[in-house]
Motif scaffolding. Structure first.
Motif, PDB file in Angstrom:
ATOM      1  N   UNK A 397       0.914  -1.090   0.110  1.00 62.47           N
ATOM      2  CA  UNK A 397      -0.533  -0.401   0.079  1.00 62.47           C
ATOM      3  C   UNK A 397       0.363   1.753  -0.168  1.00 62.47           C
ATOM      4  N   UNK A 398       1.551   1.324  -1.543  1.00 61.46           N
ATOM      5  CA  UNK A 398       2.597   2.775  -1.417  1.00 61.46           C
ATOM      6  C   UNK A 398       1.384   3.784  -2.223  1.00 61.46           C
ATOM      7  N   UNK A 399       1.638   5.146  -2.041  1.00 67.72           N
ATOM      8  CA  UNK A 399       0.669   6.096  -2.303  1.00 67.72           C
ATOM      9  C   UNK A 399       1.385   6.678  -3.538  1.00 67.72           C
ATOM     10  N   UNK A 400       2.207   5.769  -3.535  1.00 60.79           N
ATOM     11  CA  UNK A 400       2.604   7.248  -5.321  1.00 60.79           C
ATOM     12  C   UNK A 400       1.729   5.792  -6.576  1.00 60.79           C
ATOM     13  N   UNK A 401       1.015   4.203  -5.720  1.00 63.17           N
ATOM     14  CA  UNK A 401       0.183   3.460  -6.950  1.00 63.17           C
ATOM     15  C   UNK A 401      -1.025   4.460  -6.536  1.00 63.17           C
ATOM     16  N   UNK A 402      -1.873   5.428  -5.589  1.00 65.04           N
ATOM     17  CA  UNK A 402      -3.128   6.172  -5.912  1.00 65.04           C
ATOM     18  C   UNK A 402      -3.144   7.061  -6.545  1.00 65.04           C
ATOM     19  N   UNK A 403      -1.607   7.951  -6.489  1.00 62.15           N
ATOM     20  CA  UNK A 403      -1.146   8.944  -7.049  1.00 62.15           C
ATOM     21  C   UNK A 403      -1.546   8.798  -8.076  1.00 62.15           C
ATOM     22  N   UNK A 404      -1.003   7.595  -9.086  1.00 64.83           N
ATOM     23  CA  UNK A 404      -1.301   7.773 -10.600  1.00 64.83           C
ATOM     24  C   UNK A 404      -2.189   7.052 -11.044  1.00 64.83           C
ATOM     25  N   UNK A 405      -3.348   7.349 -10.117  1.00 64.32           N
ATOM     26  CA  UNK A 405      -4.062   5.979 -10.883  1.00 64.32           C
ATOM     27  C   UNK A 405      -5.179   7.093  -9.889  1.00 64.32           C
ATOM     28  N   UNK A 406      -4.834   7.751  -9.423  1.00 67.03           N
ATOM     29  CA  UNK A 406      -6.064   9.665  -9.389  1.00 67.03           C
ATOM     30  C   UNK A 406      -6.171  10.726 -11.066  1.00 67.03           C
ATOM     31  N   UNK A 407      -4.619  10.945 -10.896  1.00 67.43           N
ATOM     32  CA  UNK A 407      -4.469  11.176 -11.661  1.00 67.43           C
ATOM     33  C   UNK A 407      -5.617  10.665 -13.684  1.00 67.43           C
ATOM     34  N   UNK A 408      -4.926   9.974 -13.242  1.00 67.24           N
ATOM     35  CA  UNK A 408      -5.095   9.389 -14.735  1.00 67.24           C
ATOM     36  C   UNK A 408      -7.163   8.530 -14.630  1.00 67.24           C
ATOM     37  N   UNK A 409      -7.408   8.238 -13.641  1.00 72.70           N
ATOM     38  CA  UNK A 409      -8.917   8.496 -13.681  1.00 72.70           C
ATOM     39  C   UNK A 409      -9.101   9.763 -13.758  1.00 72.70           C
ATOM     40  N   UNK A 410      -8.647  10.884 -13.027  1.00 73.10           N
ATOM     41  CA  UNK A 410      -9.576  12.638 -12.561  1.00 73.10           C
ATOM     42  C   UNK A 410      -9.149  13.256 -14.194  1.00 73.10           C
ATOM     43  N   UNK A 411      -8.445  13.316 -14.928  1.00 68.61           N
ATOM     44  CA  UNK A 411      -7.648  13.497 -16.680  1.00 68.61           C
ATOM     45  C   UNK A 411      -8.156  12.641 -17.755  1.00 68.61           C
TER      46      UNK A 411
END
Length: 730
Positions: A397-411
């Protein structure tokens, strides 16, 4: 996936071979790895078409420290995500099932009931026909899991029943008859036979890619909507795959999977591993391992980057499959390859919207500015990178994975569905250009991105919340308005807010309570602060951007968590040319609206105040998330229309200027591409003019020592800083 030949004119067809030592073939028994129950065979069924039902609920997450919630336990609240979801739900409800089934029925010699195939690549003679039907199964299954609408369940059951009829007809009277009674496709087995003799695209397209989509759709129909027959059909397909591939030598398989497009197999290794978790059949796990793409797998396991020139979406889903194989075999090579591959793509090959690739291909590491055009960021590739990010988070559970997820999902993903209703077309994007003055094109009935696009917009909620394996921790990964129902703990938690717009997010315990760690993601973009209150009391926990903040408490019904993370304007520099930049506001990519097709040139530093904030020079326009600069409107990228846009611009700061004080000295860059003014303003804010002048003097001395300024130039820069009156604190 791939494009038809008419849209691939500029891409060179390629085929190659790979010779490498395969990974060890040790297989862990299914029940030890997953807890999956064996299938109960229905009495009286023939071996070829044995009906099967799971005798107990299987485990989808063997030993993950973090696990997802079922799709139906998270409901979207009001906002742009639900509006986009609703557009796709209307398509799922309205599109005729018999059109989806037409190509399958025709191949099986059954009555097509007058239905026409969907079109695009899904035609009566298309070499990829059937793939769109697999995606449509997933669409309807996800839609049903979300809404529980009886009509969607009826449509899904109709699709599955018809596919079972096609599988049976092919086995009993196919012409030619398949090599195994489990075969199901919308074309004869010929494509698979030809692949084994290394036939290239476009004589054949990607037969196992198509097989994956059908099997994935069937498993989703089973796991999301409880259709037992779907598992029976998929299990028989898995038996057929094993019968074809288990007899082939590893060198032959390696060569097959190295062939451009024809060897593309989507996530066959993933779906077969998931099938194995449901059936407990060793053959299904063995079949999954037949899809080891040895040369690339071993290179990535060793962290050797050989991605340049490879087809992006041909390879991304392979690594999600390797993670699932790691779950079942314990082999670290699989997990290491997936982690390293993600690192090769997520940073150095990712555009500011969260997508990757130029013309479907991976380019050199760090090649961002050099690859901007109208065919960047295939939407399928982002779909699969988000799946991989999610799976990696389950393991670590590294936040970097969810940072990437948020960027791709939101944009990218949110922007990929046109903001207009349609019941005849999914109205989604294929490529999303990042070059100057490009425009998004929507539609894509029957294409790969049309298929994944249908899925994208009916599963927005799948990664908002996760839970620890022990059930003592709740991860809040995304700040989408939503309601989580966690019946095992008696909890109902509602999140409100207007994400992706700026504002306060509130999580309220509507039902239940008890001891629980709530882990709130602190996004990497949250450099303007991250404040948390519980029932109005500010929490003193540390909030480091790019991490999680933990609240440990014995929660009670009515408790409220309020999260405030002010958005800030920021630039993101292209790795290969720091003067090529994009603008974001918090998590939201901003694009300049302009009809010009060349790069727009922006300059900001001369108008900075002591705080060194882009807000000094980029003004709110009046609408949420809209700004103006250089006479242009900056709009959030997720507004999905036909307007021309500029996601990147050229930054021009040629001379060291402070307000009206022009030093006349060139704003030279050091070896990493950062200029004098870049480095200076990176130290902002400055407490007062004296601190500002001292920073200029110190940095100018460094530039002199490094040979970037002459003594005379250093003195002119310091003098300009000393006499300026326009650099002020605001």
């Amino acid at each position: 996936m791939s494009q038809p030949p008419t849209r691939r004119g500029l891409l060179r067809l390629a085929a190659g071979t790979a010779a490498a030592v395969p990974l060890a073939q040790a297989i862990t028994p299914a029940h030890a790895a997953t807890g999956a129950a064996p299938l109960a065979r229905v009495a009286g069924a023939t071996p070829d078409r044995a009906a099967a039902v799971p005798s107990a609920a299987p485990s989808a997450a063997p030993a993950w420290p973090v696990q997802p919630f079922p799709l139906g336990q998270v409901a979207l609240g009001d906002g742009v995500f639900r509006r986009k979801r609703d557009l796709m739900l209307d398509y799922a409800r309205s599109y005729p099932a018999d059109r989806i089934l037409a190509v399958f029925r025709a191949n099986a010699g059954l009555d097509t009931r007058g239905a026409r195939p969907p079109g695009g690549w899904e035609t009566s003679d298309g070499n990829l026909r059937g793939h769109y039907g697999g995606h449509f199964l997933t669409l309807v299954a996800q839609a049903y899991a979300d809404t529980r609408e009886a009509a969607l369940k009826a449509k899904l059951d109709h699709l599955v029943t018809a596919l079972g009829e096609c599988q049976r007809a092919l086995a009993e009277q196919g012409s030619p008859r398949p090599s195994h009674p489990g075969y199901l496709a919308a074309y004869p087995e010929t494509q698979f036979v030809l692949l084994e003799s290394y036939t290239t695209y476009p004589t054949i397209w990607a037969p196992y890619y198509t097989c994956h989509k059908i099997m994935r759709g069937l498993l989703d129909a089973h796991t999301l909507a409880g259709n037992a027959q779907a598992l029976t059909i998929a299990s028989a397909m898995g038996d057929w795959v094993h019968s074809r591939l288990a007899r082939l030598p590893k060198t032959q398989l390696d060569r097959m999977w190295s062939i451009y497009i024809a060897g593309e197999y989507g996530g066959m290794n993933e779906v077969l591993a998931d099938l194995h978790a449901l059936t407990g059949r060793a053959e299904h796990l063995a079949a999954a391992r037949c899809f080891d793409n040895t040369a690339l797998l071993e290179a990535c396991a060793a962290d050797r980057d050989i991605l340049d020139g490879r087809h992006a979406n041909q390879h991304i889903p392979q690594f999600t499959g390797y993670l699932r194989l790691h779950d079942h075999t314990g082999q670290e090579e699989y997990a290491a390859a997936a982690r390293n591959f993600w690192g090769m793509v997520a940073g150095s090959r990712t555009y500011s919207l969260g997508g990757t690739g130029q013309g479907e291909m991976f380019r050199a590491r760090g090649a961002i500015a050099a690859t901007l055009d109208d065919k960047n960021a295939e939407t399928c590739a982002t779909y699969n990178m988000l799946k991989l990010s999610r799976q990696l988070f389950f393991h670590e559970p590294d936040a970097a994975y969810m940072d990437h997820y948020e960027r791709g999902l939101t944009n990218h993903i949110l922007a990929s569905r046109r903001d207009a209703p349609s019941t005849s077309s999914p109205e989604v994007t294929y490529f999303v250009g990042m070059g100057p003055g490009v425009v998004r094109e929507y539609g894509n009935t029957g294409t790969c991105c049309g298929g994944t696009g249908m899925e994208n917009h009916t599963k927005y909620q799948d990664s908002v919340y996760f839970r620890s394996a022990a059930g003592d921790t709740l991860y809040v990964n995304l700040y989408l308005a939503s309601t989580l129902r966690w019946p095992e703990k008696g909890l109902v938690i509602e999140q409100t807010g207007d994400y992706p717009a700026e504002g306060v997010r509130t999580l309220t315990f509507r039902e239940g309570g008890g001891p629980l760690d709530v882990r709130l993601r602190v996004p990497s973009w949250a450099t303007g602060g991250f404040t948390v209150t519980v029932n109005g009391v500010r929490q003193r926990a540390e909030a480091e951007p790019g991490s999680y903040l933990t609240l440990s408490r014995n929660w009670q019904r009515g408790d409220r968590i309020r999260v405030t993370a002010p958005y800030r304007l920021r630039v993101e520099r292209a790795l290969d040319d720091p003067t090529v930049q994009s603008l974001s506001y918090g998590p939201v990519l901003l694009v300049a609206r302009s009809q010009e097709t060349g790069f727009r040139t922006f300059s900001f530093y001369k108008d900075f105040t002591l705080r060194g904030d882009l807000a000094d020079v980029i003004a709110p326009e009046g609408r949420p998330l809209h700004f103006t600069t250089h006479g242009l409107t900056l709009a959030p990228f997720h507004l999905a229309d036909d307007a021309r846009y500029h996601a990147y611009f050229e930054r021009s700061e040629p001379v060291v200027v402070f307000g009206t004080a022009d030093s006349g000295v060139p704003n030279r860059a050091r070896g990493d591409g950062l200029t004098f003014l870049d480095v200076l303003w990176g130290q902002a804010p400055f407490a007062n003019s004296g601190r500002f002048v001292q920073a200029v003097r110190t940095l100018a001395g460094t530039w002199l020592a490094e040979g970037l300024f002459t003594r005379a130039e250093r003195d002119r820069v310091v003098a300009a800083a000393s006499r300026t009156r326009t650099v002020r604190r605001r």
